[in-house]
Design a protein around this motif. Sequence first.
Motif, PDB file in Angstrom:
ATOM      1  N   ASP A 194     -73.085 -65.672  55.543  1.00  0.00           N
ATOM      2  CA  ASP A 194     -72.843 -67.112  55.427  1.00  0.00           C
ATOM      3  C   ASP A 194     -71.535 -67.446  56.133  1.00  0.00           C
ATOM      4  OD1 ASP A 194     -73.083 -69.735  54.760  1.00  0.00           O
ATOM      5  OD2 ASP A 194     -72.568 -69.486  52.662  1.00  0.00           O
ATOM      6  N   LYS A 195     -71.594 -67.428  57.455  1.00  0.00           N
ATOM      7  CA  LYS A 195     -70.417 -67.732  58.263  1.00  0.00           C
ATOM      8  C   LYS A 195     -70.577 -69.135  58.846  1.00  0.00           C
ATOM      9  CE  LYS A 195     -69.225 -63.027  59.670  1.00  0.00           C
ATOM     10  NZ  LYS A 195     -69.636 -62.426  58.474  1.00  0.00           N
ATOM     11  N   GLU A 196     -69.454 -69.811  59.012  1.00  0.00           N
ATOM     12  CA  GLU A 196     -69.492 -71.145  59.593  1.00  0.00           C
ATOM     13  C   GLU A 196     -68.318 -71.335  60.536  1.00  0.00           C
ATOM     14  OE1 GLU A 196     -67.867 -73.753  55.965  1.00  0.00           O
ATOM     15  OE2 GLU A 196     -69.443 -72.326  55.417  1.00  0.00           O
ATOM     16  N   VAL A 197     -68.567 -72.068  61.603  1.00  0.00           N
ATOM     17  CA  VAL A 197     -67.525 -72.417  62.565  1.00  0.00           C
ATOM     18  C   VAL A 197     -66.839 -73.672  62.039  1.00  0.00           C
ATOM     19  CG1 VAL A 197     -67.068 -73.153  64.933  1.00  0.00           C
ATOM     20  CG2 VAL A 197     -68.796 -71.399  64.479  1.00  0.00           C
ATOM     21  N   VAL A 198     -65.508 -73.675  62.090  1.00  0.00           N
ATOM     22  CA  VAL A 198     -64.749 -74.806  61.560  1.00  0.00           C
ATOM     23  C   VAL A 198     -63.783 -75.364  62.599  1.00  0.00           C
ATOM     24  CG1 VAL A 198     -64.878 -74.038  59.163  1.00  0.00           C
ATOM     25  CG2 VAL A 198     -62.954 -73.319  60.562  1.00  0.00           C
ATOM     26  N   ALA A 199     -63.501 -76.655  62.451  1.00  0.00           N
ATOM     27  CA  ALA A 199     -62.422 -77.312  63.190  1.00  0.00           C
ATOM     28  C   ALA A 199     -61.319 -77.578  62.171  1.00  0.00           C
ATOM     29  CB  ALA A 199     -62.901 -78.609  63.810  1.00  0.00           C
ATOM     30  N   LYS A 200     -60.075 -77.465  62.581  1.00  0.00           N
ATOM     31  CA  LYS A 200     -58.945 -77.613  61.667  1.00  0.00           C
ATOM     32  C   LYS A 200     -57.964 -78.631  62.228  1.00  0.00           C
ATOM     33  CE  LYS A 200     -55.296 -74.688  59.669  1.00  0.00           C
ATOM     34  NZ  LYS A 200     -54.732 -73.345  59.688  1.00  0.00           N
ATOM     35  N   PHE A 201     -57.545 -79.579  61.375  1.00  0.00           N
ATOM     36  CA  PHE A 201     -56.598 -80.616  61.760  1.00  0.00           C
ATOM     37  C   PHE A 201     -55.565 -80.749  60.650  1.00  0.00           C
ATOM     38  CE2 PHE A 201     -60.813 -81.675  63.316  1.00  0.00           C
ATOM     39  CZ  PHE A 201     -60.583 -81.795  64.675  1.00  0.00           C
ATOM     40  N   GLY A 202     -54.293 -80.882  61.015  1.00  0.00           N
ATOM     41  CA  GLY A 202     -53.283 -81.017  59.971  1.00  0.00           C
ATOM     42  C   GLY A 202     -51.889 -81.143  60.528  1.00  0.00           C
ATOM     43  N   GLY A 203     -50.937 -80.765  59.695  1.00  0.00           N
ATOM     44  CA  GLY A 203     -49.549 -80.839  60.088  1.00  0.00           C
ATOM     45  C   GLY A 203     -48.691 -80.017  59.154  1.00  0.00           C
ATOM     46  N   GLY A 204     -47.428 -79.910  59.498  1.00  0.00           N
ATOM     47  CA  GLY A 204     -46.519 -79.127  58.681  1.00  0.00           C
ATOM     48  C   GLY A 204     -45.096 -79.246  59.169  1.00  0.00           C
ATOM     49  N   ALA A 205     -44.262 -78.375  58.635  1.00  0.00           N
ATOM     50  CA  ALA A 205     -42.851 -78.339  59.025  1.00  0.00           C
ATOM     51  C   ALA A 205     -42.322 -76.922  58.833  1.00  0.00           C
ATOM     52  CB  ALA A 205     -42.038 -79.317  58.192  1.00  0.00           C
ATOM     53  N   VAL A 206     -41.331 -76.585  59.653  1.00  0.00           N
ATOM     54  CA  VAL A 206     -40.670 -75.279  59.581  1.00  0.00           C
ATOM     55  C   VAL A 206     -39.165 -75.523  59.493  1.00  0.00           C
ATOM     56  CG1 VAL A 206     -40.193 -73.137  60.846  1.00  0.00           C
ATOM     57  CG2 VAL A 206     -42.466 -74.148  60.939  1.00  0.00           C
ATOM     58  N   ALA A 207     -38.499 -74.727  58.670  1.00  0.00           N
ATOM     59  CA  ALA A 207     -37.039 -74.810  58.553  1.00  0.00           C
ATOM     60  C   ALA A 207     -36.457 -73.405  58.479  1.00  0.00           C
ATOM     61  CB  ALA A 207     -36.653 -75.594  57.302  1.00  0.00           C
ATOM     62  N   ASP A 208     -35.345 -73.191  59.161  1.00  0.00           N
ATOM     63  CA  ASP A 208     -34.660 -71.898  59.107  1.00  0.00           C
ATOM     64  C   ASP A 208     -33.990 -71.728  57.747  1.00  0.00           C
ATOM     65  OD1 ASP A 208     -35.364 -71.576  61.709  1.00  0.00           O
ATOM     66  OD2 ASP A 208     -33.360 -71.817  62.531  1.00  0.00           O
ATOM     67  N   LEU A 209     -34.108 -70.529  57.198  1.00  0.00           N
ATOM     68  CA  LEU A 209     -33.415 -70.206  55.955  1.00  0.00           C
ATOM     69  C   LEU A 209     -32.221 -69.316  56.229  1.00  0.00           C
ATOM     70  CD1 LEU A 209     -36.432 -69.455  53.586  1.00  0.00           C
ATOM     71  CD2 LEU A 209     -35.075 -71.544  53.755  1.00  0.00           C
ATOM     72  N   VAL A 210     -32.463 -68.207  56.961  1.00  0.00           N
ATOM     73  CA  VAL A 210     -31.400 -67.235  57.203  1.00  0.00           C
ATOM     74  C   VAL A 210     -31.503 -66.716  58.640  1.00  0.00           C
ATOM     75  CG1 VAL A 210     -30.423 -65.019  56.492  1.00  0.00           C
ATOM     76  CG2 VAL A 210     -31.515 -66.481  54.791  1.00  0.00           C
ATOM     77  N   PRO A 211     -30.491 -66.967  59.476  1.00  0.00           N
ATOM     78  CA  PRO A 211     -30.484 -66.332  60.797  1.00  0.00           C
ATOM     79  C   PRO A 211     -29.932 -64.915  60.676  1.00  0.00           C
ATOM     80  CG  PRO A 211     -28.648 -67.850  60.603  1.00  0.00           C
ATOM     81  CD  PRO A 211     -29.418 -67.933  59.312  1.00  0.00           C
ATOM     82  N   PHE A 212     -30.417 -64.017  61.497  1.00  0.00           N
ATOM     83  CA  PHE A 212     -29.856 -62.667  61.496  1.00  0.00           C
ATOM     84  C   PHE A 212     -29.878 -62.117  62.902  1.00  0.00           C
ATOM     85  CE2 PHE A 212     -34.213 -62.526  60.035  1.00  0.00           C
ATOM     86  CZ  PHE A 212     -34.803 -61.494  60.720  1.00  0.00           C
ATOM     87  N   GLY A 213     -29.304 -60.965  63.123  1.00  0.00           N
ATOM     88  CA  GLY A 213     -29.035 -60.361  64.419  1.00  0.00           C
ATOM     89  C   GLY A 213     -30.017 -60.657  65.536  1.00  0.00           C
TER      90      GLY A 213
END
Length: 183
Positions: free
Chosen positions: A125-144
């Motif tokens: 039972d497999k199906e092909v899907v289309a995906k639409f959306g949004g989001g955000a990314v934020a830095d928490l900790v920079p390192f080397g």
Amino acid sequence: MKKPLLTLAAFAALICAGAAHAGADVGQWTVGAGGLWTNTDSDRGLDDGAVLGVSGGYAMSEKWDFSLSIFSGKLDNVGAAGKRSLKGITFDFNRVYKRDQRISPYLLIGAGIIDQYRPGLSIADKEVVAKFGGGAVADLVPFGGGHKLQLKLEGAARTSIGRHITDFTGGLGLQVAFSAGGN
């Protein structure tokens, strides 16, 4: 369930307030994991629930990222005992905005395959899907070497092509952005 999600979102906003620069830099790779709440379509015959996901991606240009997301989980059957697995993979293109700001929002469009195991079904039972959306990314900790630990928040609709089934998802996770050469 709404109160813990609201608390988690408020906590994430406080953490993000101190971030100096969000999003992967152009040329960086990302690897992440997180939780994904899935509000399933009633035609799917599964209760809403949480699944786990992993992702990997690449910041292709100042405006575009590519990511590969894999998710899997067991959700309760509606009106019957037991659980069924829901798993899949999507290939997403993210249109990134304000990559150099504290919070880097994006819109996404993608496609993929979902596999919903149904006992007694003689075919997959497999199906092909289309995906639409949004989001955000934020830095928490920079390192080397310019690497960074990031918080990722995303919401999307996954629509099955030809079956008229739409699931809504909301995810929260962590990812690491790194340069392949360690630069």
